[in-house]
Design an enzyme around this catalytic site. Structure first.
Site, mmCIF file in Angstrom:
data_model
loop_
_atom_site.group_PDB
_atom_site.id
_atom_site.type_symbol
_atom_site.label_atom_id
_atom_site.label_comp_id
_atom_site.label_asym_id
_atom_site.label_seq_id
_atom_site.Cartn_x
_atom_site.Cartn_y
_atom_site.Cartn_z
ATOM 1 C CG HIS A 147 -2.103 -0.878 1.119
ATOM 2 N ND1 HIS A 147 -2.048 -2.208 1.442
ATOM 3 C CD2 HIS A 147 -3.370 -0.632 0.700
ATOM 4 C CE1 HIS A 147 -3.237 -2.755 1.229
ATOM 5 N NE2 HIS A 147 -4.056 -1.818 0.776
ATOM 6 C CE LYS A 151 -3.670 -0.555 4.906
ATOM 7 N NZ LYS A 151 -4.944 0.031 5.329
HETATM 8 P P1 NAD Z 1 -7.402 9.371 5.152
HETATM 9 O O1 NAD Z 1 -6.420 9.544 6.272
HETATM 10 O O2 NAD Z 1 -7.162 10.082 3.857
HETATM 11 O O3 NAD Z 1 -8.879 9.774 5.647
HETATM 12 C C1 NAD Z 1 -9.378 9.554 6.932
HETATM 13 C C2 NAD Z 1 -10.071 10.844 7.355
HETATM 14 O O4 NAD Z 1 -10.806 10.619 8.553
HETATM 15 C C3 NAD Z 1 -9.077 11.981 7.649
HETATM 16 O O5 NAD Z 1 -9.492 13.154 6.960
HETATM 17 C C4 NAD Z 1 -9.182 12.162 9.160
HETATM 18 O O6 NAD Z 1 -8.936 13.503 9.546
HETATM 19 C C5 NAD Z 1 -10.626 11.755 9.379
HETATM 20 N N1 NAD Z 1 -10.974 11.392 10.734
HETATM 21 C C6 NAD Z 1 -10.241 10.713 11.645
HETATM 22 N N2 NAD Z 1 -10.959 10.576 12.782
HETATM 23 C C7 NAD Z 1 -12.150 11.156 12.563
HETATM 24 C C8 NAD Z 1 -13.309 11.355 13.350
HETATM 25 N N3 NAD Z 1 -13.376 10.904 14.609
HETATM 26 N N4 NAD Z 1 -14.366 12.010 12.813
HETATM 27 C C9 NAD Z 1 -14.315 12.454 11.555
HETATM 28 N N5 NAD Z 1 -13.232 12.324 10.752
HETATM 29 C C10 NAD Z 1 -12.175 11.659 11.264
HETATM 30 O O7 NAD Z 1 -7.513 7.795 4.928
HETATM 31 P P2 NAD Z 1 -8.241 6.980 3.741
HETATM 32 O O8 NAD Z 1 -7.211 6.510 2.758
HETATM 33 O O9 NAD Z 1 -9.435 7.738 3.256
HETATM 34 O O10 NAD Z 1 -8.694 5.684 4.550
HETATM 35 C C11 NAD Z 1 -9.527 5.768 5.700
HETATM 36 C C12 NAD Z 1 -9.755 4.374 6.275
HETATM 37 O O11 NAD Z 1 -10.443 3.569 5.312
HETATM 38 C C13 NAD Z 1 -8.475 3.606 6.605
HETATM 39 O O12 NAD Z 1 -8.722 2.806 7.748
HETATM 40 C C14 NAD Z 1 -8.255 2.728 5.380
HETATM 41 O O13 NAD Z 1 -7.492 1.586 5.640
HETATM 42 C C15 NAD Z 1 -9.690 2.376 5.065
HETATM 43 N N6 NAD Z 1 -9.940 1.980 3.670
HETATM 44 C C16 NAD Z 1 -10.803 0.932 3.507
HETATM 45 C C17 NAD Z 1 -11.156 0.535 2.229
HETATM 46 C C18 NAD Z 1 -12.185 -0.552 2.069
HETATM 47 O O14 NAD Z 1 -12.513 -0.937 0.921
HETATM 48 N N7 NAD Z 1 -12.763 -1.058 3.171
HETATM 49 C C19 NAD Z 1 -10.612 1.180 1.112
HETATM 50 C C20 NAD Z 1 -9.734 2.250 1.318
HETATM 51 C C21 NAD Z 1 -9.418 2.647 2.610
#
Ligand code: NAD
Length: 266
Positions: A147, A151
């Protein structure tokens, strides 16, 4: 009568997945963007920012949540209070957080998936089948993932889901055979272990390989995501499917109509 338009709230709307989801919701006439929550980041233009997760939950039929494992308990409490559906894509949940999600599933409908890409949902089924077909005494199972450098959790939620699928096929608990982060004098590989290796670098969206290594043959299953849109589209498909369903903890297998329980929480 069923609502024609589903109100979608996006937790973490300023994140990589959050921004993409907001764009996709706005482009879909069957969905309405009720707003989003942010955490230490400005929201994308034109988005209604909710005061907190409770306010967002009240304004939404379904909240789509790609944030951080630390937020899971708060989100579960707010969503169960308002009876709002929850599409949860956040990874890195420990056993305690997963128990909170399972508990919330007694009150509200939830789709929880480590990966919303249809190809990964199918891959999980095949990994379970190969886990059952290739004996652990003869085939060493290893899961390799890569990744992007931002991450924060490892191995990825998808890698763990794949490990659980292989373990389910082998009728063992992943926790009893998991081997992650080998380093130094590790000793010989225990028979039956399911190994994990995590690579981090660049802007890789997500790559996973499940390898069954026998003495005279290898079988490898691979998946590569080129674009986060595949996860966002899958999550919104899950949100539309979830709206108005009874309480329960559902998987993407349910959403895609593939039947079977699948490995727990995959
Ligand atoms: P990212 O860091 O770009 O986005 C996460 C966002 O959440 C950030 O803007 C952060 O400030 C915000 N945040 C954190 N705590 C918060 C809260 N309590 N309230 C509101 N906002 C909050 O990360 P990303 O790449 O968008 O990924 C986010 C999550 O999703 C990770 O855990 C990643 O592994 C997961 N993910 C899952 C899949 C899937 O298919 N299930 C796909 C991609 C990413």
């Amino acid at each position: 009568m069923d609502k024609l338009v589903t109100d979608i709230g996006i937790a973490g709307i300023a994140g990589r997945m959050g921004c993409l989801l907001a764009d996709m919701v706005r482009a879909d006439q069957s969905l309405h963007l009720a707003g989003g929550t942010t955490h230490r980041r400005p929201a994308p233009d034109g988005v209604v920012v909710a005061r907190d997760i409770a306010a967002l939950a009240l304004a939404s039929d379904v909240v789509v949540d790609f944030t951080t494992a630390a937020a899971v308990a708060d989100h579960a409490a707010a969503l169960t209070r308002s009876g709002t559906g929850w599409v949860l894509g956040t990874t890195g949940l420990d056993a305690e957080a997963e128990a909170v999600v399972a508990g919330a599933g007694l009150t509200i409908p939830i789709v929880y998936a480590a990966n919303f890409a249809p190809g990964v949902v199918a891959l999980l089924a095949v990994a379970e089948m190969l886990g059952a077909a290739l004996p652990a005494s003869e085939y060493d199972a290893e899961i390799v993932e890569m990744h992007h450098r931002q991450k924060v959790d490892a191995p990825s939620g998808t890698a763990i889901a794949l490990g659980r699928a292989v373990a389910t096929g082998r009728r063992v608990a992943l926790e009893d055979v998991r081997a992650s982060g080998r380093d130094g004098h590790t000793g010989e590989r225990p028979t039956g272990a399911i190994g994990f290796a995590a690579l981090r670098g660049g802007q890789v969206v997500g790559e996973h390989t499940v390898l069954f290594a026998g003495a005279s043959e290898h079988v490898a299953l691979s998946h590569r995501a080129f674009d986060r849109a595949v996860f966002a589209a899958g999550a919104l498909r899950a949100a539309s499917w979830l709206a108005g369903r009874p309480a329960g903890l559902y998987t993407m297998r349910d959403v895609l109509g593939l039947g079977g329980a699948g490995p727990p929480l995959a």
